[in-house]
Scaffold this motif. Structure first.
Motif, short mmCIF file in Angstrom:
data_model
loop_
_atom_site.label_atom_id
_atom_site.label_comp_id
_atom_site.label_asym_id
_atom_site.label_seq_id
_atom_site.Cartn_x
_atom_site.Cartn_y
_atom_site.Cartn_z
N LEU A 272 1.56 6.68 -6.70
CA LEU A 272 0.59 7.62 -7.05
C LEU A 272 0.72 9.23 -6.77
O LEU A 272 0.48 9.93 -7.44
CB LEU A 272 -0.75 7.08 -6.21
CG LEU A 272 -1.95 7.84 -6.56
CD1 LEU A 272 -2.39 7.79 -7.87
CD2 LEU A 272 -3.13 7.31 -5.72
N GLU A 273 1.43 9.44 -5.71
CA GLU A 273 1.92 10.92 -5.30
C GLU A 273 2.62 11.44 -6.44
O GLU A 273 2.59 12.51 -6.78
CB GLU A 273 2.20 10.88 -4.12
CG GLU A 273 1.47 10.85 -2.82
CD GLU A 273 2.10 10.51 -1.35
OE1 GLU A 273 3.23 10.38 -1.45
OE2 GLU A 273 1.33 10.60 -0.51
N PHE B 163 0.79 -1.11 0.02
CA PHE B 163 0.16 0.02 -0.12
C PHE B 163 0.95 1.34 -0.06
O PHE B 163 0.57 2.20 -0.84
CB PHE B 163 -0.72 -0.10 1.30
CG PHE B 163 -1.68 1.25 1.23
CD1 PHE B 163 -2.79 1.57 0.68
CD2 PHE B 163 -1.16 2.31 2.11
CE1 PHE B 163 -3.55 2.55 0.83
CE2 PHE B 163 -1.71 3.38 2.54
CZ PHE B 163 -3.09 3.69 1.53
N GLU B 164 1.91 0.98 0.68
CA GLU B 164 2.74 2.32 0.80
C GLU B 164 3.63 2.81 -0.49
O GLU B 164 3.44 4.02 -0.82
CB GLU B 164 3.60 2.25 2.13
CG GLU B 164 2.94 2.02 3.64
CD GLU B 164 2.47 0.62 4.04
OE1 GLU B 164 1.90 0.71 4.90
OE2 GLU B 164 2.72 -0.32 3.22
N LEU C 245 0.96 4.16 -2.94
CA LEU C 245 0.73 5.15 -2.44
C LEU C 245 1.78 6.48 -2.89
O LEU C 245 1.54 7.32 -3.54
CB LEU C 245 0.33 5.75 -0.95
CG LEU C 245 -0.38 6.88 -0.42
CD1 LEU C 245 -1.50 7.31 -1.55
CD2 LEU C 245 -0.53 6.84 0.82
N LYS C 246 2.94 5.95 -2.83
CA LYS C 246 4.18 7.12 -3.35
C LYS C 246 3.93 6.94 -4.51
O LYS C 246 4.42 8.17 -5.22
CB LYS C 246 5.57 6.46 -2.44
CG LYS C 246 5.59 6.58 -1.03
CD LYS C 246 7.02 5.82 -0.59
CE LYS C 246 7.25 6.09 0.82
NZ LYS C 246 8.36 5.34 1.23
N ARG D 89 -4.71 4.06 -7.71
CA ARG D 89 -5.72 4.38 -6.97
C ARG D 89 -6.73 3.23 -6.56
O ARG D 89 -7.01 2.85 -5.74
CB ARG D 89 -6.44 5.35 -7.52
CG ARG D 89 -7.49 6.08 -6.54
CD ARG D 89 -8.77 6.59 -7.25
NE ARG D 89 -9.38 5.66 -8.02
CZ ARG D 89 -10.34 5.04 -7.81
NH1 ARG D 89 -10.71 4.75 -6.49
NH2 ARG D 89 -11.01 4.19 -8.71
N CYS E 136 -4.77 0.77 -4.20
CA CYS E 136 -4.61 1.20 -2.92
C CYS E 136 -6.10 1.08 -2.17
O CYS E 136 -6.15 0.68 -1.01
CB CYS E 136 -4.24 2.71 -3.04
SG CYS E 136 -2.68 3.13 -3.23
N GLN E 137 -7.10 1.39 -2.96
CA GLN E 137 -8.47 1.25 -2.45
C GLN E 137 -8.70 -0.14 -1.86
O GLN E 137 -9.32 -0.37 -1.06
CB GLN E 137 -9.44 1.66 -3.50
CG GLN E 137 -10.95 1.83 -2.81
CD GLN E 137 -11.13 2.65 -1.68
OE1 GLN E 137 -10.72 3.93 -1.54
NE2 GLN E 137 -11.55 2.16 -0.36
#
Length: 87
Positions: free
Chosen positions: A24-25, A17-18, A21-22, A52, A55-56
């Motif tokens: 995606l950022e 997940f982490e 997310l990175k 996304r 992550c969801q």
């Protein structure tokens, strides 16, 4: 190739997940910069959507696992029950 430039090397489905997310950022920052050509922007947007979604799904799985915590008669957690959903 645009996909290599967007950081597509790691398979999204295997990302934590982490890490997702990175990534995606990073995609969002690049898109917001306005310095990316149109075709690459489209590739970035598509990758961002896949990140996304990943992550969801990870968040949904974590929530389902949390909801599986078994409570004792005193209302306190007394253990966990296995989660049967997809990862």
């Amino acid at each position: 190739m645009a996909e290599a430039e967007t950081g597509a090397a790691p398979d999204i489905s295997g990302m934590s997940f982490e890490d997702a997310l990175k990534a995606l950022e990073t995609v969002v920052r690049r898109l917001e910069s306005g310095d990316v050509p149109l075709d690459e922007s489209i590739d970035l947007y598509e990758r961002g959507e896949r990140l996304r979604t990943h992550c969801q799904a990870r968040l949904d799985a974590a929530q389902a696992r949390i909801e599986k915590i078994v409570q004792g008669s005193d209302g306190k957690p007394s253990g966990t029950a296995p989660f049967d959903g997809e990862n």
